[in-house]
Structures are given as structure tokens and as C-alpha cells.
Design an enzyme around this catalytic site. Structure first.
Site, PDB file in Angstrom:
ATOM      1  N   TYR A 195       0.868  -1.182   0.000  1.00  0.00           N
ATOM      2  CA  TYR A 195       0.000   0.000   0.000  1.00  0.00           C
ATOM      3  C   TYR A 195       0.903   1.230   0.000  1.00  0.00           C
ATOM      4  O   TYR A 195       1.452   1.600   1.022  1.00  0.00           O
ATOM      5  CB  TYR A 195      -0.906  -0.056   1.226  1.00  0.00           C
ATOM      6  CG  TYR A 195      -1.854   1.097   1.426  1.00  0.00           C
ATOM      7  CD1 TYR A 195      -2.060   2.083   0.455  1.00  0.00           C
ATOM      8  CD2 TYR A 195      -2.591   1.192   2.608  1.00  0.00           C
ATOM      9  CE1 TYR A 195      -2.935   3.116   0.664  1.00  0.00           C
ATOM     10  CE2 TYR A 195      -3.474   2.234   2.834  1.00  0.00           C
ATOM     11  CZ  TYR A 195      -3.641   3.193   1.857  1.00  0.00           C
ATOM     12  OH  TYR A 195      -4.520   4.226   2.070  1.00  0.00           O
ATOM     13  N   LYS A 235      -1.362  -1.174  -4.161  1.00  0.00           N
ATOM     14  CA  LYS A 235      -2.355  -0.104  -4.104  1.00  0.00           C
ATOM     15  C   LYS A 235      -1.556   1.188  -4.201  1.00  0.00           C
ATOM     16  O   LYS A 235      -0.852   1.579  -3.269  1.00  0.00           O
ATOM     17  CB  LYS A 235      -3.163  -0.132  -2.811  1.00  0.00           C
ATOM     18  CG  LYS A 235      -4.182   1.000  -2.756  1.00  0.00           C
ATOM     19  CD  LYS A 235      -4.848   1.153  -1.403  1.00  0.00           C
ATOM     20  CE  LYS A 235      -5.749   2.401  -1.442  1.00  0.00           C
ATOM     21  NZ  LYS A 235      -6.303   2.747  -0.117  1.00  0.00           N
TER      22      LYS A 235
END
Length: 311
Positions: A142, A172
Site C-alpha cells: 500500500y 495499491k
């Protein structure tokens, strides 16, 4: 919950429902799942991330939320990705083990941001130690440097990452550096990595350079419209895809000028879905009545959405 299909398309970064006194409210998550599936056509979720106030929750609260989302999402959702990042390695490892035990579709980890990694090797060492605690679960990094301050380029991080983290599946990517994203996609096209973009108002640009989909807070209530954009883009109708991007961008531009964050997202979700999301946790403070009135008026103005998800 074993993934039934490849992770792609829209992933809603879920809000954490809370009671008026600031405790997590598990009782509405079943209704929340049904709303996402039936009203927004969104069947993938990202739990305990930024929108979910994950770093403001206790380890026990994060576990309870993960369990409830997996339980309620069974046979209804395609993917339940649990964010297990924490400021300490043991905390992140504990959450990773728990996510694996309850059958999460995948885990994601943010870079620790108080004692920060300053190089690729330092960041990779942290991620590797977390991923090793869930050796059968797909792992996602992330990347959100605007909040973490960790600006190690993903292009650099991905070089040889499969050798270090065999379960690595993708990123992400919540940053506006589209050059970094483009280089990631260009250099790793043969790896079948998933690149999910996290800046909702720029999604179409990310799709154009090869992103597989998106993780974002707006897909909780703009999922239907954004899915139409994805469909238009897949059909090579760029003019229509731009129309939908401009439409969602118009609303975001409006609320950003008013002051838009997690608290305001919870307010919008409450009046659009009809599900009480409650206040945020301090130090965040709840959205003002003025914000709620203006945002609701914007949605009701014929702009293209309406309250209760009907349009």
C-alpha cells in the site's frame, strides 16, 4: 475466503461504522455489504485502510472488523483485502496471522511512518517479515507517500520483489506520480502484478497507462458511476469514459473545496446509503452540518446522483 477471480476493477475502501460514542459498530456491516453489491455493483473491499481509520483503531478492533467483513462477505464479495500495516513490526505480523486465519482474500501493508524506512532494502525487509506470517495469502504493498512520507519509488521496490516475497501480488498506488506507476507497469507487465490506483479523481489517467483497477473511498457511493466509466474505457469509448470521470470529478472538486476527508466521507455515506456510519475517531472531528447540507444539495441537484444510491 479464497479468491474466485483475479482482483481487478473497483475496490471500495470501507468506512469503519461507529456508534455515536465512538465504538466500532459491527451490527451494520451486513447491510453495508448488501448495499455495496446491490446499489454500487462493487464486490471487492479494502478493510482497515485510511478510509477505515485503521491506524486509529486498536489491534483488537481491527481484528473484530476483519472477522465481520469476511463473515458477511462470504458468498457475496469476490475479495476482502485486509490492511494489516502498523507502526510496529510485531503488530503488523499479528494482524497478518489473524487475516490468514480468518480466510481473508489478501493482505496489504503500508510503510511504517514514524520510524521510517529510508531505502528500498529497509522497506522490503519490513514487508518481507510481515508477508512471511501469512505465507499462503496474496500480499499487496500500500503505497501512499502523501500520508506516510515514505517516498521510495515503487518502480525501485518491485525490482526482484518476488524473490523476497513469493506471495507478492501487486500495489495499491495512492500517489499522483503517474510516471512511477507507468514504469512499474511497463517493467512488470510479464509478472501479472495487479496495479490498483488510489487517487479517485485521476483514475482514467491511470487506466490509460495500464492500471488494473482502483481502490478508493468514493467507490462506496460513486461505484455505479465509476463502473460505467470502466465499461466505457474497456469498450474504447474514451469520450464517454471522460464524461463519467468529469462527472465524479465535479462532485469531488465541490466537496474538496469545502474540506473533504474521512469524517466527511462518513457523512456522505450515511446520507447516500442510509446506513449510520457515525463519527470519526479523534483527532478527526465529525463533518459540520453546513458540509452535510451542501454536499447533500449537490447530490440532489440533478448532477447525476441522488440520495439512497438511485440515479
Amino acid at each position: 475466503m479464497a479468491p474466485r477471480k483475479k482482483l481487478q476493477g473497483l475496490v471500495a475502501a470501507t468506512v469503519t461504522p461507529m456508534t455515536p460514542d465512538g465504538q466500532i459498530n459491527l451490527s451494520v456491516i451486513r447491510q453495508y455489504v448488501d448495499y455495496l453489491v446491490s446499489k454500487q455493483n462493487v464486490k471487492n473491499i479494502f478493510v482497515n485502510g485510511t478510509t477505515g481509520e485503521g491506524l486509529a483503531l486498536s489491534i483488537q478492533e481491527r481484528k473484530q472488523l476483519a472477522e465481520e467483513w469476511v463473515r458477511q462477505g462470504k458468498d457475496k464479495l469476490d475479495h476482502v483485502i485486509i490492511h494489516v500495516g502498523a507502526l510496529s513490526l510485531p503488530g503488523s505480523q499479528e494482524l497478518a496471522r489473524h487475516a490468514a486465519a480468518i480466510g481473508a482474500s489478501g493482505i496489504a501493508v503500508i510503510a511504517p511512518f514514524f520510524f521510517k524506512p529510508t531505502s528500498k532494502d529497509e522497506l522490503l525487509a519490513f514487508l518481507r517479515e510481515v508477508a512471511s506470517e501469512a505465507p499462503a495469502v496474496p500480499f499487496y504493498y500500500y503505497h501512499i507517500p502523501p500520508l506516510t512520507g515514505v517516498k521510495i519509488r515503487v518502480e525501485e521496490l518491485l525490482d526482484g520483489i518476488k524473490e523476497q516475497i513469493p506471495t507478492f501480488q501487486g500495489v495499491k498506488f495512492s500517489d499522483t506520480d503517474l510516471l512511477d506507476l507507468a514504469q512499474c507497469i511497463n517493467k512488470n507487465g510479464g509478472e501479472e502484478f495487479v496495479f490498483l490506483y488510489g487517487v479517485d479523481e485521476q483514475l482514467l489517467s491511470a487506466l490509460a497507462i495500464g492500471a488494473n483497477g482502483a481502490v478508493g473511498s468514493t467507490y462506496n457511493y460513486l461505484g455505479q458511476k465509476t463502473n460505467m466509466m470502466l465499461q466505457a474505457f474497456a469498450q474504447h469509448d474514451l469520450a464517454l469514459a471522460r464524461k463519467y470521470q468529469f462527472l465524479t470529478g465535479e462532485f469531488l472538486n465541490f466537496v474538496i473545496k469545502l474540506g473533504f476527508g474521512v469524517a466527511q466521507t462518513k457523512a456522505v455515506m450515511t446520507f447516500v446509503s442510509g446506513i449510520p456510519m457515525g463519527p470519526p475517531r479523534l483527532p478527526l472531528v465529525k463533518a459540520s452540518e453546513e458540509f452535510i447540507a451542501k454536499a447533500k444539495a449537490k447530490l440532489d441537484s440533478g448532477w447525476g446522483l441522488s440520495v439512497n444510491g438511485l440515479s
